[in-house]
Design a protein around this motif. Structure first.
Motif, PDB file in Angstrom:
ATOM      1  N   VAL A 586       0.784  -1.182  -0.112  1.00 27.35           N
ATOM      2  CA  VAL A 586       0.021  -0.164   0.053  1.00 27.35           C
ATOM      3  C   VAL A 586       0.856   1.199  -0.118  1.00 27.35           C
ATOM      4  CG1 VAL A 586      -1.693   1.354   0.978  1.00 27.35           C
ATOM      5  CG2 VAL A 586      -1.948  -1.094   1.258  1.00 27.35           C
ATOM      6  N   VAL A 588       0.675   4.421   0.470  1.00 30.76           N
ATOM      7  CA  VAL A 588       0.591   5.219   1.672  1.00 30.76           C
ATOM      8  C   VAL A 588       1.406   4.886   2.785  1.00 30.76           C
ATOM      9  CG1 VAL A 588      -0.776   6.674   3.390  1.00 30.76           C
ATOM     10  CG2 VAL A 588      -1.455   6.332   0.741  1.00 30.76           C
ATOM     11  N   GLN A 589       1.298   3.472   2.953  1.00 34.07           N
ATOM     12  CA  GLN A 589       1.970   2.858   4.319  1.00 34.07           C
ATOM     13  C   GLN A 589       3.395   2.973   3.925  1.00 34.07           C
ATOM     14  OE1 GLN A 589       0.477   2.092   7.212  1.00 34.07           O
ATOM     15  NE2 GLN A 589       2.749   2.011   7.972  1.00 34.07           N
ATOM     16  N   TRP A 590       3.567   2.449   2.893  1.00 37.77           N
ATOM     17  CA  TRP A 590       5.234   2.493   2.163  1.00 37.77           C
ATOM     18  C   TRP A 590       6.083   3.665   2.446  1.00 37.77           C
ATOM     19  CZ3 TRP A 590       8.138   4.265  -1.961  1.00 37.77           C
ATOM     20  CH2 TRP A 590       9.301   3.814  -2.153  1.00 37.77           C
ATOM     21  N   HIS A 592       5.307   6.165   4.271  1.00 30.26           N
ATOM     22  CA  HIS A 592       5.248   6.527   5.927  1.00 30.26           C
ATOM     23  C   HIS A 592       6.473   5.516   6.224  1.00 30.26           C
ATOM     24  CE1 HIS A 592       4.180   5.148   9.875  1.00 30.26           C
ATOM     25  NE2 HIS A 592       3.923   6.508  10.079  1.00 30.26           N
ATOM     26  N   ASP A 593       6.602   4.137   5.913  1.00 25.20           N
ATOM     27  CA  ASP A 593       7.709   3.538   6.413  1.00 25.20           C
ATOM     28  C   ASP A 593       8.995   3.904   6.023  1.00 25.20           C
ATOM     29  OD1 ASP A 593       5.726   2.003   7.557  1.00 25.20           O
ATOM     30  OD2 ASP A 593       5.587   0.463   6.304  1.00 25.20           O
ATOM     31  N   LEU A 628       0.966  12.434   2.426  1.00 20.41           N
ATOM     32  CA  LEU A 628       0.469  11.523   3.659  1.00 20.41           C
ATOM     33  C   LEU A 628      -0.348  12.215   4.299  1.00 20.41           C
ATOM     34  CD1 LEU A 628       4.248  10.356   4.578  1.00 20.41           C
ATOM     35  CD2 LEU A 628       2.468   9.072   3.619  1.00 20.41           C
ATOM     36  N   SER A 631      -3.671  11.879   3.190  1.00 22.06           N
ATOM     37  CA  SER A 631      -4.136  10.402   3.184  1.00 22.06           C
ATOM     38  C   SER A 631      -4.160  10.089   4.529  1.00 22.06           C
ATOM     39  CB  SER A 631      -3.239   9.368   2.298  1.00 22.06           C
ATOM     40  OG  SER A 631      -3.431  10.056   1.219  1.00 22.06           O
ATOM     41  N   HIS A 632      -4.342  10.982   5.639  1.00 21.49           N
ATOM     42  CA  HIS A 632      -4.383  10.667   7.026  1.00 21.49           C
ATOM     43  C   HIS A 632      -5.639   9.875   7.475  1.00 21.49           C
ATOM     44  CE1 HIS A 632      -4.260  11.018  11.398  1.00 21.49           C
ATOM     45  NE2 HIS A 632      -3.350  11.760  11.377  1.00 21.49           N
ATOM     46  N   PRO A 633      -5.300   8.969   8.302  1.00 23.14           N
ATOM     47  CA  PRO A 633      -6.579   7.886   8.410  1.00 23.14           C
ATOM     48  C   PRO A 633      -7.753   8.760   9.093  1.00 23.14           C
ATOM     49  CG  PRO A 633      -4.698   7.338  10.090  1.00 23.14           C
ATOM     50  CD  PRO A 633      -4.189   8.441   8.979  1.00 23.14           C
ATOM     51  N   SER A 663      -0.475   8.086  12.410  1.00 22.72           N
ATOM     52  CA  SER A 663      -0.983   7.010  12.832  1.00 22.72           C
ATOM     53  C   SER A 663      -2.070   7.337  13.916  1.00 22.72           C
ATOM     54  CB  SER A 663      -0.072   6.068  13.631  1.00 22.72           C
ATOM     55  OG  SER A 663       1.021   5.857  12.882  1.00 22.72           O
TER      56      SER A 663
END
Length: 689
Positions: A586, A588-590, A592-593, A628, A631-633, A663
């Motif tokens: 994903v 967005v997660q990548w 972020h990581d 990011l 695309s915040h949750p 997060s």
């Protein structure tokens, strides 16, 4: 004799129309428009207080309000050697109100047209014409223009003009009226010209009188509630019978069928409200005076003697008809009228929603010819709703893209109508323009302006060195799509939720400008109200978490998709896919990581597209972090599009935040885990939603 026949029809035939006091064919009066049956399109609407609003204070919109049926512009029984004469009289009360910044729209016009000007542009074209197409529609208009446009040789930004088939006024004058004692009007030296500001927001009244016998057109303007000025502001000789004649249907003694109404428009930098408060029209004599006490006017004191002194002009003299032949003529003309009425009724569009459309309706044979019979060699692309073909319109040599909606798709008609109703009324440099449409049996077709460089995803996901986009090109595309989305969310008359923002729905024009298109899933609602969408729509990888849970689309869900789009453009990766080990990735997660795994904030740029050999580091960092953040949750932590544009334009620095902030899933943590100055910025990110 045909002129006498039509005269008798008008004398003996009457009908009633809801909301309108009607004395006969070609005569009506609206003292406010509550309950009226006007033909509206574009931004036009009728409020509860009876005001006909043609445009609101939104950019690049147009609105039309026309009498619901075409009227027979009847030849009176005095025939000239080269044609027939006609007569009409009309008066209306209008207001042009600037927006909060003091800017007015482009202006408005009273129009008589062979067909409603649906295929027309806003802005300086006043919703009356489109210079990019060979439009043969004939019209006569009285423009109330509030912008100086050198192209149309305007004299100033506050004038009244007479337009004959184009927007370059044949005759014009600065807005105002001539005052003085009635007995002094014959002496021009004692007349005083009092100017009026059309865009003052004050209600004003226009009187239009045309005598076909002398071909004399008189136009008067005054504040409400003033007497009708004795001396006209504009007096011009013009043969409207010839100007408005429909050559394809013209026949001696048969009237021209034409629509009567109003048009108004705003531009990309100028916007204001254009409204009509009352309207009276008559084709056989003086228009009846409006009842000021019944009009939706504020703080208006009516002069009790005004209506009594309304009109002191010439009255058309009718030729007497022989009583013995009247019954025969009435029967004959009734048959002709019935035949004409059936023809008009049968030619109406099949669907109610089609009366609201703004784009042009194309003939199927013209689109078939333009695309060489929809051959595969003309295919530009295909998707879930159908295929898109390239072509050239024979009538104008304009290149177009024709989307052929799949007849097997159960959502085909829904997508078709949504795209016409929404995209057909929008005008923005970063939105794909819908030119027209076609319905042919089971075929549904949409016609767009052609984008020579195709869709953006082809450049992002095709590993070809000739299609690699540079960093300035990518940033320019991101800013363009953000500008288009801001227009949809904040700057149009209603809120439009696109619901499918992604790279494959962004097309590139000849100058590599990003244009957001494909509005088949879009929905609209009023500002300050909630959308009524209750089912999930969109593409995996771009769907906000709350949309998956609750199925309710908002501006925040569009912003989430835009955030995924930003990362897709910057990183050159699909928002959701498989990595080299076959594991789900994903984007967005990548990203972020990648940022969280480094010791310094600058390492977030390691997630950029490796094909980018040259980029501006601080711009790249801004884009990635903004992607990011969008695309915040948590929806409340995402910025609104107006704030996004300020960040991208450098008008406002992006607030500092850590990878851990992304997060947060509890709105209280937004305030607890950041400094007060950052909290104020973050909690303001949703401004405008």
């Amino acid at each position: 004799m045909p002129g006498l026949i039509w005269l008798c029809v008008l004398l003996i035939v009457s009908f009633h129309d809801d909301g309108v006091a009607v004395a006969g064919v070609g005569e009506f009066i609206y003292n406010g428009f509550t309950g009226s049956n006007l033909r509206l399109d574009g931004a036009a609407s009728i409020a509860q207080d009876g005001v006909l609003t043609l445009t609101t204070s939104s950019h690049d919109i147009q609105g039309h309000g026309f009498h619901h049926e075409a009227l027979p512009f009847v030849p009176l029984p005095f025939v000239r050697s080269h044609g027939v004469a006609m007569y009409f009289s009309s008066t209306f009360v209008f207001t042009i109100t600037p927006n909060n910044s003091g800017h007015s729209g482009e202006g408005m016009a009273f129009v008589i047209s062979l067909a409603p000007p649906l295929a027309a542009l806003p802005g300086r074209y006043l919703g009356l014409s489109d210079p990019y197409y060979d439009d043969t529609n004939r019209f006569f208009a009285i423009e109330l223009d509030t912008v100086t446009d050198p192209e149309f040789k305007d004299i100033d930004d506050n004038h009244v003009g007479i337009d004959l088939n184009n927007l370059t006024s044949t005759f014009f004058s600065t807005a105002g009226y001539y005052s003085g004692d009635v007995e002094d009007y014959e002496d021009s030296e004692v007349q005083t010209f009092d100017p009026l500001r059309l865009s003052s927001g004050n209600p004003m009244q226009v009187w239009v009188d045309y005598d076909g016998a002398s071909m004399q057109l008189d136009i008067r303007l005054a504040l409400v509630p003033m007497y009708k000025p004795y001396s006209p502001l504009l007096s011009y000789t013009v043969d409207l019978a010839t100007l408005l004649r429909d050559d394809s249907k013209s026949k001696a003694g048969v009237p021209t069928m034409a629509y009567v109404g109003f048009s108004a428009a705003t531009g990309d930098k100028r916007c204001g409200t254009h409204q009509i408060l009352g309207w009276s029209f008559n084709m056989l004599g003086p228009a009846k005076p409006l009842n000021y006490s019944a009009l939706p006017l504020k703080q208006l004191r009516v002069n009790a003697t005004q209506e009594a002194s309304y009109y002191k002009g010439k009255v058309v003299k009718w030729l007497p008809a022989a009583a013995s032949s009247l019954a025969v003529l009435a029967g004959l003309t009734a048959c002709l009228l019935l035949r004409w009425w059936c023809k008009i009724r049968n030619s109406r569009w099949d669907e109610d929603w089609e009366a609201e459309l703004g784009p042009r309706r194309f003939a199927y044979k013209d689109l078939c010819r333009a695309t060489n019979g929809f051959r595969d060699m003309q295919l530009l692309g295909k998707g879930g709703f159908g295929r898109v073909y390239g072509g050239v319109l024979a009538c104008s040599s304009v290149r177009v893209a024709v989307k052929r909606i799949s007849s097997e798709s159960r959502q085909g008609l829904t997508q078709f109508t949504a795209e016409i109703m929404i995209l057909g009324r929008l005008r923005h440099r970063n939105l794909v323009r819908l030119i027209g449409y076609c319905r042919h049996k089971d075929e549904l077709l949409l016609v767009y302006e052609y984008m020579p460089n195709g869709s953006l995803d082809r450049y992002l996901h095709t590993h070809n060195r000739h299609t690699v986009l540079s960093w300035p090109q990518r940033l320019h595309i991101i800013k363009g799509v953000a500008s288009g989305l801001l227009y949809l969310h904040e700057d149009w008359e209603q809120v439009i939720l696109h619901r499918d923002v992604k790279a494959s729905n962004v097309l590139l024009d000849g100058e590599m400008n990003g244009r957001l298109g494909d509005f088949g899933l879009a929905r609209l609602h009023d500002h300050g109200a909630d959308a009524h969408t209750t089912h999930v729509a969109g593409t995996r990888g771009y769907l906000a978490p709350e949309l998956m849970r609750f199925g309710k689309a908002t501006k925040a869900t569009d912003v989430f998709a835009f955030g995924a789009f930003i990362l897709e453009v910057a990183c050159g990766r699909w928002p959701m896919g498989l990595n080299a080990r076959g594991e789900l990735l994903v984007l967005v997660q990548w990203v972020h990581d990648v940022w969280a795994s480094g010791s310094g904030a600058g390492l977030i740029v390691d997630s950029l597209d490796p094909r980018l050999v040259d980029y501006v580091a601080n711009e790249a960092e801004l884009v990635l972090k903004l992607g990011l953040l969008c695309s915040h949750p948590l929806p409340a932590a995402r910025p609104g599009m107006r704030l996004v544009m300020r960040y991208l334009d450098g008008d406002l620095p992006l607030p500092e935040f850590s990878p851990g902030y992304l997060s947060i899933i509890d709105v209280d943590q937004v305030l607890d885990e950041v400094t007060p100055s950052v909290a104020n910025s973050i909690t303001g990110l949703s401004g405008g939603r």
